[in-house]
Design an enzyme around this catalytic site. Structure first.
Site, PDB file in Angstrom:
ATOM      1  CG  ASP A 383      -1.426   1.106   1.376  1.00  0.00           C
ATOM      2  OD1 ASP A 383      -2.283   1.782   0.442  1.00  0.00           O
ATOM      3  OD2 ASP A 383      -2.408   1.698   2.201  1.00  0.00           O
ATOM      4  CB  CYS A 410      -3.326   6.559  -3.228  1.00  0.00           C
ATOM      5  SG  CYS A 410      -2.373   6.837  -3.266  1.00  0.00           S
TER       6      CYS A 410
HETATM    7  N1  SAH Z   1      -1.757   1.038   5.090  1.00  0.00           N
HETATM    8  C1  SAH Z   1      -1.546   2.130   5.244  1.00  0.00           C
HETATM    9  C2  SAH Z   1      -0.791   3.036   4.870  1.00  0.00           C
HETATM   10  C3  SAH Z   1      -0.434   3.452   3.381  1.00  0.00           C
HETATM   11  S1  SAH Z   1      -0.162   4.959   3.408  1.00  0.00           S
HETATM   12  C4  SAH Z   1      -2.992   2.910   5.632  1.00  0.00           C
HETATM   13  O1  SAH Z   1      -4.061   2.091   4.989  1.00  0.00           O
HETATM   14  O2  SAH Z   1      -3.718   2.912   7.015  1.00  0.00           O
HETATM   15  C5  SAH Z   1       1.836   4.859   2.829  1.00  0.00           C
HETATM   16  C6  SAH Z   1       2.197   4.811   3.755  1.00  0.00           C
HETATM   17  O3  SAH Z   1       3.811   4.599   3.368  1.00  0.00           O
HETATM   18  C7  SAH Z   1       2.622   6.017   4.436  1.00  0.00           C
HETATM   19  O4  SAH Z   1       2.681   5.075   5.958  1.00  0.00           O
HETATM   20  C8  SAH Z   1       4.306   6.289   4.852  1.00  0.00           C
HETATM   21  O5  SAH Z   1       4.624   6.561   5.395  1.00  0.00           O
HETATM   22  C9  SAH Z   1       5.227   4.583   4.314  1.00  0.00           C
HETATM   23  N2  SAH Z   1       6.082   4.872   3.637  1.00  0.00           N
HETATM   24  C10 SAH Z   1       6.662   6.195   2.755  1.00  0.00           C
HETATM   25  N3  SAH Z   1       7.253   5.582   1.976  1.00  0.00           N
HETATM   26  C11 SAH Z   1       7.979   4.223   2.229  1.00  0.00           C
HETATM   27  C12 SAH Z   1       8.872   3.096   2.279  1.00  0.00           C
HETATM   28  N4  SAH Z   1       9.823   3.622   1.516  1.00  0.00           N
HETATM   29  N5  SAH Z   1       9.081   2.049   3.188  1.00  0.00           N
HETATM   30  C13 SAH Z   1       7.756   1.571   3.797  1.00  0.00           C
HETATM   31  N6  SAH Z   1       7.485   2.464   4.547  1.00  0.00           N
HETATM   32  C14 SAH Z   1       7.178   3.765   3.690  1.00  0.00           C
END
Ligand code: SAH
Length: 455
Positions: A383, A410
Site C-alpha cells: 500500500d 492511491c
Molecule cells: N497501509 C496504511 C498506510 C498506507 S499510506 C493504511 O492503510 O492506513 C503509505 C504509507 O507508506 C505511509 O504511512 C508512509 O509513511 C509509508 N512509506 C512511505 N515510503 C515508505 C518506504 N520507503 N518504506 C516503508 N514505508 C513507507
C-alpha cells in the site's frame, strides 16, 4: 486560433485532473470547471504545440451530467475538482481513469475490471480536516481552505466533505480569538499565533479531537477556549502543536494535550485504532472498511499463512488481516506510526503481528536474506504512497514468490507501472482490479488488485 480568442466548444472528455477537454479541428483544449457534455464559450489562455488551455466564460448549454454543487466555493477552493459532475458520472470517470492506466501504462489488454465501489452518501465523509487560519484585507480573522495551488485562504467553515461538527468548532475558536485578541498567523511575515486547526472525528465512537497549531509555545487564555469547546457534544481531546518554522508542513513535531485524552478511538469493523493528532489514518472510514474487506477477500486467508504488510502505516491493514493469518509482519518508514501500530495491536489483544520501522525496500530484502524460511510469505500486501514501490522491493517479492500479492494503490499510474514489473515473464497474473471511491467529489481514486503466482 490564437491567445485571447473566444470560441464555442463541446466538451467531450475529461483529463486526469478533472478538467473538461474539447477539440477544435482535432486540437485539444483543456477547460477547468467544464464537464463532459457541456457546450461552452471559452477564451484561449495558453497554446502549446499539441494542446492548449482555455478559460470557461459561459456555459451555453449545460450537460446532462451536471449536478448542482452543494458548496458555494467549489470552483475557487482547491479541495474538490468534480463537484459539478453527477456522482454516477464521477464514478464512471474514475473507472475509466484506472482502466486506461492499467491498459496504457501496464500493457494489460483485457484487465478484469470490477465495478467501482462508490458511497451511498458521497458528502460529509472525511474524518479529518485541517483548516488554515489567516486574516483578510480588512483585518478580520478567516478560516477555510487554500485555493488550488496557492496559499490564499478561501473562507469556508462549512466544507461539505468534512464532518458536520467542524463548523461549530471553528465558530467557537474564531469567536475566542476575536474576544481575546489572539492573532492569526501570517505566512509572509511569519508573525501571528494561530496557524491551523486540525479536527478529527471518529464516526464509529462519536469522539472529537481538536488540535490547534500555533506559532509559539503557549495559547493565552486557553482556559476560556477549553470551557467553550468542551460544551460541544463528542469533544474528548484538545491539544496544541507548536510549529514555529517557515514551512509548508502543517503540524509541529509534537502535540501536547491541554484538555481530555491524548487520543481518540476509531473502529474499522471489529478492530479499534487509537489516533493521535499526528497519526496517519485513512480519511474515509466507511470506504476504508469496504476496501479492507476486498483486500481480505483477495488475500484468501485460512489461518495458516504468513503475510507481509508493506507500507503499513499505523498497522490498519496488518491488524485487520491478523485476525485470519498465522503471522503478519508490517513495515513502515515513520517510527511514530510503528509505535502506534504496536499500541493498536495491544489494544486489540492481537499478538501474531510484528512491526518494523524503516524502508520497505531495505528491511524486506534484509529479513528475507537473513532467514528465507521464516520470512517467506504466502501473501504480500502493498500500500505505497503515490510514487509507488521501489524496484528493489518488487525484485525481492519476485524472489520470495508469495502465492498472492494484494496491491492497494492511491495512484493508478504508478500502480500500472509496478504491475507491469510484477507480471513480467511467467511470474504473476493480474486476476482482478477493484477501484474504490475513497474521495468523492475529487479526482482521486483508490484501487485494489489481486495478483496470483503462475504455476
Ligand atoms: N497501509 C496504511 C498506510 C498506507 S499510506 C493504511 O492503510 O492506513 C503509505 C504509507 O507508506 C505511509 O504511512 C508512509 O509513511 C509509508 N512509506 C512511505 N515510503 C515508505 C518506504 N520507503 N518504506 C516503508 N514505508 C513507507
Amino acid at each position: 486560433m490564437k491567445k485571447e480568442d473566444t470560441l464555442e466548444l463541446k466538451i467531450e472528455d475529461m483529463g486526469v485532473s478533472g478538467e473538461g477537454i474539447g477539440k477544435v479541428d482535432g486540437f485539444p483544449l483543456f477547460v477547468k470547471d467544464a464537464v463532459i457534455g457541456d457546450y461552452v464559450l471559452v477564451k484561449i489562455m495558453k497554446l502549446k504545440k499539441n494542446y492548449g488551455y482555455a478559460r470557461l466564460l459561459d456555459i451555453l448549454i449545460p450537460s446532462e451530467n451536471r449536478a448542482e454543487p452543494l458548496c458555494k466555493v467549489h470552483r475557487q477552493c482547491g479541495g474538490c475538482q468534480i463537484q459539478a459532475l453527477k456522482y454516477e458520472e464521477q464514478l464512471r470517470f474514475k473507472e475509466r481513469k484506472v482502466e486506461n492506466n492499467i491498459k496504457r501504462i501496464g500493457g494489460f489488454s483485457q484487465p478484469l475490471m470490477q465495478p467501482i465501489i462508490g458511497m451511498e452518501e458521497p458528502y460529509y465523509y472525511r474524518n479529518k480536516a485541517q483548516f488554515p487560519v489567516g486574516t483578510d484585507r480588512d483585518g478580520k480573522i478567516i478560516t477555510g481552505f487554500y485555493a488550488g495551488r496557492t496559499h490564499d485562504i478561501i473562507p469556508n467553515r462549512h466544507c461539505v466533505l468534512g464532518a458536520a461538527c467542524n463548523e461549530e468548532i471553528l465558530n467557537v475558536i474564531i469567536a475566542f480569538m476575536e474576544a481575546e485578541q489572539i492573532t492569526a498567523y501570517n505566512e509572509t511575515t511569519a508573525t501571528g499565533l494561530v496557524r491551523h486547526v486540525l479536527i478529527r472525528k471518529s464516526f464509529s465512537t462519536g469522539q472529537i479531537m481538536v488540535c490547534i497549531v500555533i506559532n509559539g509555545r503557549t495559547l493565552p487564555m486557553q482556559e476560556k477556549l477549553i470551557s467553550a469547546l468542551k460544551q460541544i457534544e463528542g469533544m474528548t481531546s484538545l491539544s496544541l502543536s507548536f510549529n514555529e518554522d517557515m514551512t509548508n508542513a502543517i503540524m509541529g513535531e509534537q502535540a501536547v494535550t491541554i484538555w481530555g485524552e491524548d487520543v481518540i478511538i476509531d473502529c474499522i469493523d471489529e478492530i479499534k485504532y487509537q489516533i493521535s493528532p499526528l497519526s496517519f489514518f485513512q480519511v474515509n472510514s466507511v470506504q476504508t472498511e469496504k476496501m479492507y474487506r476486498v483486500a481480505m477477500e483477495y488475500a484468501g486467508l485460512t489461518g495458516r499463512e504468513t503475510v507481509w504488510d508493506l507500507y503499513c502505516g499505523i498497522g490498519t491493514i496488518s491488524l485487520f488481516l491478523a485476525q485470519k493469518a498465522k503471522k503478519v509482519y508490517g513495515i513502515e518508514i515513520i517510527p511514530q506510526a510503528i509505535a502506534d501500530a504496536k499500541k493498536n495491536a495491544a489494544l486489540n489483544n492481537i499478538t501474531n503481528v510484528e512491526f518494523y520501522a524503516g524502508k520497505a525496500e531495505e528491511i524486506l530484502p534484509d529479513k528475507f536474506a537473513q532467514d528465507p524460511q521464516q520470512y517467506a510469505a504466502e501473501v504480500v500486501v502493498l500500500d505505497p504512497p503515490r510514487k509507488g514501490c521501489d524496484e528493489a522491493l518488487l525484485n525481492t517479492i519476485l524472489q520470495m514468490q508469495p502465492a498472492k500479492i494484494v496491491y492497494v494503490s492511491c495512484d493508478s499510474a504508478t500502480l500500472a507501472r509496478d504491475l507491469k514489473i510484477l507480471c513480467g515473464e511467467h511470474t504473476y497474473e493480474l486476476q482482478a482490479v477493484q477501484p474504490v471511491d475513497m474521495f468523492p467529489q475529487t479526482v482521486h481514486v483508490e484501487t485494489v488488485c489481486l495478483l496470483t503466482r503462475m504455476e
